[in-house]
Motif scaffolding. Structure first.
Motif, PDB file in Angstrom:
ATOM      1  N   GLU A 183      69.572  80.114  64.443  1.00 49.94           N
ATOM      2  CA  GLU A 183      69.042  78.854  64.955  1.00 49.94           C
ATOM      3  C   GLU A 183      69.915  77.700  64.487  1.00 49.94           C
ATOM      4  OE1 GLU A 183      64.516  77.500  65.667  1.00 49.94           O
ATOM      5  OE2 GLU A 183      64.833  78.767  63.909  1.00 49.94           O
ATOM      6  N   GLY A 184      70.052  76.691  65.327  1.00 47.36           N
ATOM      7  CA  GLY A 184      70.835  75.504  64.975  1.00 47.36           C
ATOM      8  C   GLY A 184      70.032  74.555  64.098  1.00 47.36           C
ATOM      9  N   PRO A 185      70.616  73.353  63.832  1.00 49.75           N
ATOM     10  CA  PRO A 185      69.942  72.400  62.931  1.00 49.75           C
ATOM     11  C   PRO A 185      68.704  71.783  63.567  1.00 49.75           C
ATOM     12  CG  PRO A 185      71.888  71.401  63.905  1.00 49.75           C
ATOM     13  CD  PRO A 185      71.892  72.838  64.336  1.00 49.75           C
ATOM     14  N   ALA A 186      67.774  71.310  62.703  1.00 48.44           N
ATOM     15  CA  ALA A 186      66.542  70.668  63.176  1.00 48.44           C
ATOM     16  C   ALA A 186      66.417  69.304  62.495  1.00 48.44           C
ATOM     17  CB  ALA A 186      65.336  71.539  62.828  1.00 48.44           C
ATOM     18  N   ALA A 197      72.246  59.390  61.589  1.00 45.50           N
ATOM     19  CA  ALA A 197      71.345  59.299  62.737  1.00 45.50           C
ATOM     20  C   ALA A 197      71.046  60.684  63.296  1.00 45.50           C
ATOM     21  CB  ALA A 197      71.991  58.436  63.814  1.00 45.50           C
ATOM     22  N   VAL A 198      69.877  60.826  63.856  1.00 48.16           N
ATOM     23  CA  VAL A 198      69.527  62.051  64.588  1.00 48.16           C
ATOM     24  C   VAL A 198      70.386  62.073  65.861  1.00 48.16           C
ATOM     25  CG1 VAL A 198      67.648  63.121  65.911  1.00 48.16           C
ATOM     26  CG2 VAL A 198      67.174  62.094  63.677  1.00 48.16           C
ATOM     27  N   PRO A 199      70.935  63.240  66.247  1.00 45.78           N
ATOM     28  CA  PRO A 199      71.748  63.290  67.471  1.00 45.78           C
ATOM     29  C   PRO A 199      71.005  62.675  68.665  1.00 45.78           C
ATOM     30  CG  PRO A 199      71.895  65.366  66.288  1.00 45.78           C
ATOM     31  CD  PRO A 199      70.870  64.544  65.569  1.00 45.78           C
ATOM     32  N   ARG A 214      71.074  72.597  71.947  1.00 44.54           N
ATOM     33  CA  ARG A 214      70.588  73.542  70.926  1.00 44.54           C
ATOM     34  C   ARG A 214      71.334  74.862  71.021  1.00 44.54           C
ATOM     35  NH1 ARG A 214      64.291  71.918  71.124  1.00 44.54           N
ATOM     36  NH2 ARG A 214      64.378  70.455  69.375  1.00 44.54           N
ATOM     37  N   ARG A 215      71.545  75.297  72.246  1.00 46.31           N
ATOM     38  CA  ARG A 215      72.259  76.559  72.461  1.00 46.31           C
ATOM     39  C   ARG A 215      73.689  76.450  71.909  1.00 46.31           C
ATOM     40  NH1 ARG A 215      71.640  81.989  73.986  1.00 46.31           N
ATOM     41  NH2 ARG A 215      73.563  82.653  74.959  1.00 46.31           N
ATOM     42  N   ASP A 216      74.351  75.324  72.176  1.00 49.64           N
ATOM     43  CA  ASP A 216      75.729  75.143  71.700  1.00 49.64           C
ATOM     44  C   ASP A 216      75.795  75.137  70.174  1.00 49.64           C
ATOM     45  OD1 ASP A 216      76.556  75.036  74.291  1.00 49.64           O
ATOM     46  OD2 ASP A 216      76.784  72.857  74.368  1.00 49.64           O
ATOM     47  N   ARG A 217      74.830  74.449  69.547  1.00 48.99           N
ATOM     48  CA  ARG A 217      74.835  74.411  68.070  1.00 48.99           C
ATOM     49  C   ARG A 217      74.572  75.816  67.506  1.00 48.99           C
ATOM     50  NH1 ARG A 217      75.950  70.312  69.989  1.00 48.99           N
ATOM     51  NH2 ARG A 217      77.898  71.450  69.881  1.00 48.99           N
ATOM     52  N   ALA A 218      73.665  76.557  68.174  1.00 40.43           N
ATOM     53  CA  ALA A 218      73.371  77.927  67.713  1.00 40.43           C
ATOM     54  C   ALA A 218      74.628  78.792  67.818  1.00 40.43           C
ATOM     55  CB  ALA A 218      72.231  78.520  68.533  1.00 40.43           C
ATOM     56  N   LEU A 219      75.337  78.643  68.919  1.00 40.97           N
ATOM     57  CA  LEU A 219      76.573  79.427  69.096  1.00 40.97           C
ATOM     58  C   LEU A 219      77.611  79.055  68.036  1.00 40.97           C
ATOM     59  CD1 LEU A 219      76.733  79.249  72.970  1.00 40.97           C
ATOM     60  CD2 LEU A 219      76.788  81.387  71.667  1.00 40.97           C
ATOM     61  N   GLU A 220      77.795  77.752  67.816  1.00 40.70           N
ATOM     62  CA  GLU A 220      78.777  77.289  66.818  1.00 40.70           C
ATOM     63  C   GLU A 220      78.450  77.825  65.433  1.00 40.70           C
ATOM     64  OE1 GLU A 220      79.911  72.847  68.418  1.00 40.70           O
ATOM     65  OE2 GLU A 220      78.635  73.036  66.637  1.00 40.70           O
ATOM     66  N   ARG A 221      77.152  77.693  65.074  1.00 39.26           N
ATOM     67  CA  ARG A 221      76.730  78.112  63.740  1.00 39.26           C
ATOM     68  C   ARG A 221      76.905  79.619  63.582  1.00 39.26           C
ATOM     69  NH1 ARG A 221      71.136  76.028  61.095  1.00 39.26           N
ATOM     70  NH2 ARG A 221      72.398  74.216  60.604  1.00 39.26           N
ATOM     71  N   THR A 222      76.539  80.370  64.606  1.00 42.48           N
ATOM     72  CA  THR A 222      76.657  81.828  64.522  1.00 42.48           C
ATOM     73  C   THR A 222      78.129  82.234  64.410  1.00 42.48           C
ATOM     74  OG1 THR A 222      74.674  81.962  65.895  1.00 42.48           O
ATOM     75  CG2 THR A 222      75.897  83.998  65.561  1.00 42.48           C
TER      76      THR A 222
END
Ligand code: ADE
Length: 245
Positions: A183-186, A197-199, A214-222
């Motif tokens: 999961e990406g950041p929250a 700032a919050v995105p 969210r999908r892009d952040r999840a992919l990057e983090r993974t």
């Protein structure tokens, strides 16, 4: 779901009755029984271990004690009923995964056998496997002193998947691993904290853009933290926008 745990340190499992799990027990969604292995010893010292055949350091847990304990705890399984699944936490086990948590959550009964020292005499596991499904599982590539902490981790991962245990069932559906990605950041309020700032996209109200972000952040983090998970995804798991990232 009924959960039995056999251990020489019953007090170690006290946290099972806290917080989310405690509420699930109070609500009757789970019942937990913790059994002291020494109940099934017959000598004055209540010995549960002995020196390993073949030599080497450490001690091995004795088969007679474990055999009697499992016979008593599992009990007679009524004909037509499936026996419980026996789970033996050990660093030498198969890695425990979210997929296994889902499998276990579908069982009506789980029995955990906590080893200490150098483990349980293998014949206990081999014998049990003739009358019930048995899994030797590891919660990670490190060595704990016993299986108790692994039981806490496994039971928590399983219990939160049971209907009615989580306040919001969608939280389990959107977990890390549910789509094979971390999961990406929250973020929550305030909008700016210590100059951060919050995105913007998360405050845009544009649900499509939020889902894509969210999908892009999840992919990057993974990709950064768990390239092994990314490599294991089936080709159909990635859409064109994913691949462009
Ligand atoms: N017992 C000791 N280490 C363990 C581990 N990593 N996972 C499960 N059980 C254990």
């Amino acid at each position: 779901m009924r959960i039995d745990v056999v251990t020489i340190f019953p007090g170690y499992l006290a946290p099972l009755r806290e917080a989310l799990l405690g509420r699930a027990i109070d609500a009757g969604l789970i019942s937990v029984a913790v059994h002291d292995l020494r109940t099934w010893t017959h000598d004055v010292h209540q010995a549960v271990d002995d020196a390993p055949y073949g030599g080497g350091p450490g001690m091995v847990m004795r088969p007679q004690v474990w055999g009697e304990a499992l016979d008593a705890v599992v009990g007679d399984v009524p004909s037509g009923e499936a026996p419980p699944r026996l789970i033996v936490p050990t660093p030498a086990g198969r890695p425990f995964t979210q997929a296994m948590a889902h499998e276990y959550a579908a069982e009506s009964r789980l029995v955990f056998a906590c080893g200490r020292y150098e483990g349980i005499d293998q014949r206990v596991i081999d014998d049990a496997a003739t009358w019930m499904p048995v899994d030797e599982v590891s919660i990670g590539d490190y060595v704990l002193v016993g299986g108790e902490v692994a039981v806490l981790a496994i039971v928590e991962a399983v219990a939160r998947l049971l209907p009615g245990v989580l306040g919001n069932p969608a939280s389990a559906e959107q977990d890390s691993f549910s789509d094979g990605l971390l999961e990406g950041p929250a973020y929550t309020r305030p909008e700016t904290w210590r100059g951060r700032a919050v995105p913007d996209v998360l405050r845009s109200g544009n649900h499509g853009a939020i889902a894509r972000w969210r999908r892009d952040r999840a992919l990057e983090r993974t990709a950064a933290r768990r390239p092994d998970l990314l490599a294991a995804l089936p080709p159909t798991a990635l859409d064109r926008a994913d691949r462009a990232l």
